[in-house]
Design a protein around this motif. Structure first.
Motif, mmCIF file in Angstrom:
data_model
loop_
_atom_site.group_PDB
_atom_site.id
_atom_site.type_symbol
_atom_site.label_atom_id
_atom_site.label_comp_id
_atom_site.label_asym_id
_atom_site.label_seq_id
_atom_site.Cartn_x
_atom_site.Cartn_y
_atom_site.Cartn_z
ATOM 1 N N GLU A 186 0.346 -1.601 -0.160
ATOM 2 C CA GLU A 186 0.211 0.023 0.123
ATOM 3 C C GLU A 186 0.802 1.273 -0.143
ATOM 4 O O GLU A 186 0.198 2.403 -1.048
ATOM 5 N N GLU A 187 2.436 1.268 0.174
ATOM 6 C CA GLU A 187 2.782 2.254 0.786
ATOM 7 C C GLU A 187 3.720 2.702 -0.735
ATOM 8 O O GLU A 187 4.408 3.668 -0.879
ATOM 9 N N ILE A 188 3.593 1.456 -0.905
ATOM 10 C CA ILE A 188 4.765 1.713 -2.062
ATOM 11 C C ILE A 188 3.422 1.995 -3.354
ATOM 12 O O ILE A 188 4.006 3.426 -4.238
ATOM 13 N N ALA A 189 2.163 1.751 -3.700
ATOM 14 C CA ALA A 189 1.166 2.679 -4.766
ATOM 15 C C ALA A 189 1.688 4.203 -3.755
ATOM 16 O O ALA A 189 1.706 4.468 -5.136
ATOM 17 N N ARG A 190 0.662 3.998 -2.898
ATOM 18 C CA ARG A 190 1.154 5.996 -2.807
ATOM 19 C C ARG A 190 2.300 6.164 -3.437
ATOM 20 O O ARG A 190 1.764 7.381 -3.531
ATOM 21 N N HIS A 191 3.809 5.951 -2.493
ATOM 22 C CA HIS A 191 4.757 7.038 -3.507
ATOM 23 C C HIS A 191 4.328 6.674 -5.378
ATOM 24 O O HIS A 191 4.807 6.995 -5.981
ATOM 25 N N TYR A 192 3.743 5.833 -5.576
ATOM 26 C CA TYR A 192 4.107 6.059 -7.352
ATOM 27 C C TYR A 192 3.190 6.547 -7.253
ATOM 28 O O TYR A 192 2.995 7.045 -8.642
ATOM 29 N N SER A 193 2.252 6.292 -6.757
ATOM 30 C CA SER A 193 0.551 7.274 -7.665
ATOM 31 C C SER A 193 1.603 9.113 -7.395
ATOM 32 O O SER A 193 1.108 10.373 -8.249
ATOM 33 N N PRO B 110 15.114 1.062 -4.590
ATOM 34 C CA PRO B 110 15.249 -0.570 -4.570
ATOM 35 C C PRO B 110 13.804 -1.067 -4.361
ATOM 36 O O PRO B 110 13.529 -2.406 -6.244
ATOM 37 N N TRP B 111 13.095 -0.494 -3.857
ATOM 38 C CA TRP B 111 11.500 -0.903 -3.801
ATOM 39 C C TRP B 111 10.587 -0.966 -4.793
ATOM 40 O O TRP B 111 9.301 -1.179 -4.933
ATOM 41 N N MET B 112 10.750 0.681 -6.050
ATOM 42 C CA MET B 112 10.096 0.595 -6.661
ATOM 43 C C MET B 112 10.473 -0.056 -7.876
ATOM 44 O O MET B 112 9.641 0.126 -8.975
ATOM 45 N N SER B 113 11.013 -1.318 -8.039
ATOM 46 C CA SER B 113 11.838 -1.649 -9.348
ATOM 47 C C SER B 113 10.766 -2.449 -9.576
ATOM 48 O O SER B 113 10.663 -2.859 -10.829
ATOM 49 N N GLY B 114 10.006 -3.220 -8.783
ATOM 50 C CA GLY B 114 8.141 -3.608 -9.771
ATOM 51 C C GLY B 114 7.634 -3.070 -10.222
ATOM 52 O O GLY B 114 6.889 -3.272 -10.405
ATOM 53 N N GLN B 115 7.564 -1.878 -10.054
ATOM 54 C CA GLN B 115 6.245 -1.016 -10.682
ATOM 55 C C GLN B 115 6.828 -0.344 -12.250
ATOM 56 O O GLN B 115 7.867 -0.210 -12.775
ATOM 57 N N ASP B 116 6.276 0.575 -13.160
ATOM 58 C CA ASP B 116 6.235 0.436 -13.966
ATOM 59 C C ASP B 116 6.962 1.998 -14.141
ATOM 60 O O ASP B 116 6.490 2.608 -14.195
ATOM 61 N N LEU B 117 7.875 2.321 -14.408
ATOM 62 C CA LEU B 117 9.244 2.850 -13.585
ATOM 63 C C LEU B 117 9.535 3.731 -15.352
ATOM 64 O O LEU B 117 10.107 5.042 -15.094
ATOM 65 N N SER B 118 8.888 3.729 -16.403
ATOM 66 C CA SER B 118 8.627 4.645 -17.799
ATOM 67 C C SER B 118 8.895 5.488 -17.801
ATOM 68 O O SER B 118 9.198 6.303 -18.324
ATOM 69 N N PRO B 119 7.060 6.000 -17.504
ATOM 70 C CA PRO B 119 6.967 6.860 -17.094
ATOM 71 C C PRO B 119 7.594 8.446 -16.322
ATOM 72 O O PRO B 119 7.798 9.623 -16.953
#
Length: 76
Positions: free
Chosen positions: A11-18, A58-67
């Motif tokens: 959930e925290e990763i999702a908030r950071h990504y958002s 490092p914990w963002m590596s599972g997200q789509d970082l291209s944008p």
């Protein structure tokens, strides 16, 4: 002494990504009408810095970082 790196919850990763995507969207929208060039340059610098920090986590590596990477490249 060892460094402890806490991995955020999903959930925290999702908030950071958002929040990172908010920066991407702001940068992609361009300078708002009525904003000075100086204020826009500051806004761009802060948001690019935010994206660079997020991409490096490092914990963002599972997200789509291209944008995020595209917004950094377009505004650096």
């Amino acid at each position: 002494m060892t460094d402890i790196i806490d991995t955020p919850s999903a959930e925290e990763i999702a908030r950071h990504y958002s929040a990172a995507m908010d920066s991407v969207n702001l940068l992609n929208a361009g300078k708002p009408e009525g904003m000075s060039d100086e204020d826009w340059a500051d806004c761009v610098a802060r948001n690019v810095a935010h994206l660079e920090i997020m991409v490096a986590k490092p914990w963002m590596s599972g997200q789509d970082l291209s944008p995020l990477q595209d917004a950094i490249a377009a505004n650096s």
